[in-house]
Design a protein around this motif. Sequence first.
Motif, PDB file in Angstrom:
ATOM      1  N   ASN A  48       0.808  -1.217   0.000  1.00 18.71           N
ATOM      2  CA  ASN A  48       0.000   0.000   0.000  1.00 18.71           C
ATOM      3  C   ASN A  48       0.843   1.268   0.000  1.00 18.71           C
ATOM      4  OD1 ASN A  48      -2.552  -1.199   0.003  1.00 18.71           O
ATOM      5  ND2 ASN A  48      -2.490  -1.540   2.206  1.00 18.71           N
ATOM      6  N   GLU A  94       1.243   3.556  -3.397  1.00 13.00           N
ATOM      7  CA  GLU A  94       0.355   3.163  -4.492  1.00 13.00           C
ATOM      8  C   GLU A  94      -0.512   4.366  -4.874  1.00 13.00           C
ATOM      9  OE1 GLU A  94      -3.301   0.054  -5.523  1.00 13.00           O
ATOM     10  OE2 GLU A  94      -2.183  -0.168  -3.646  1.00 13.00           O
ATOM     11  N   VAL A 130      -3.460   5.454  -5.539  1.00 18.41           N
ATOM     12  CA  VAL A 130      -4.828   4.946  -5.474  1.00 18.41           C
ATOM     13  C   VAL A 130      -5.811   5.845  -6.223  1.00 18.41           C
ATOM     14  CG1 VAL A 130      -6.742   4.410  -3.918  1.00 18.41           C
ATOM     15  CG2 VAL A 130      -4.442   3.651  -3.357  1.00 18.41           C
ATOM     16  N   GLN A 162      -3.155   2.645   5.218  1.00 20.82           N
ATOM     17  CA  GLN A 162      -3.819   1.354   5.404  1.00 20.82           C
ATOM     18  C   GLN A 162      -2.831   0.334   5.948  1.00 20.82           C
ATOM     19  OE1 GLN A 162      -5.612   0.106   1.754  1.00 20.82           O
ATOM     20  NE2 GLN A 162      -6.589   2.080   1.380  1.00 20.82           N
ATOM     21  N   GLU A 201      -2.079  -3.650   5.998  1.00 13.96           N
ATOM     22  CA  GLU A 201      -2.492  -4.841   5.263  1.00 13.96           C
ATOM     23  C   GLU A 201      -2.900  -5.971   6.198  1.00 13.96           C
ATOM     24  OE1 GLU A 201       0.536  -5.859   2.539  1.00 13.96           O
ATOM     25  OE2 GLU A 201       0.451  -3.961   1.466  1.00 13.96           O
TER      26      GLU A 201
END
Length: 221
Positions: free
Chosen positions: A15, A18, A20, A211, A213
């Motif tokens: 994450n 990334e 997004v 976030q 994981e």
Amino acid sequence: GIPDGSVVLVGGFGNAGEPVALLNALAERKPRELTIVSNNAGSGDEGIGQLILAGCVRKFICSFPRVTGADAFDRLYERGEIELEITPQGTLAERIRAGGAGIPAFYTKTGYGTLIGEGKETRTFGDENYLMETALVSDLALVKAWKGDTEGNLVFRKTARNFNSMMATAGKTTVAEVETLVELGELDPDAIHTPGIFVQRIIAGAVYENQIEQRTTRPRP
């Protein structure tokens, strides 16, 4: 828009880093038959996961496809609806770096004599055997930075620097998503990881949440 069948480099390490917002926006446009080059195949239903759920992806070139939360990828791969090319992590990084540097191929010991090496050209240097690996370039590179300025100069934070910086050099068009967009001159020139010459477009994203994981903490007594 991005043509069907395009190759897309997607930055990030899990994450971390990334892009997004860019990936979600790309999924809304619903291109088809994309080849995604990334370290892993998403970890949830946002970003890469949303691209998969939207039916945009034909093939992945990555190192760790099956990470926690990569349910969308798992389902399609098990049904044979998505293609996978596994590339060792160091080899993946070097294929992208070589693409950005204009080096078409290189030799590495990694993977020689394994399934990774099947069908690839080999050569002996000294007493060691090597595989030839080809460079990776893309029609589009999507990267995420911590800070960027209006000329596209980028600063990455910690693990998010993995893959992002080299991917920016290997895309014919590179689009950067940044957490904080500043004016030209506000970034310390010695702190810039990716010069703006490699970035064609830049956007400031929304509020970001880190976030996790997979939680590995134990309950407090």
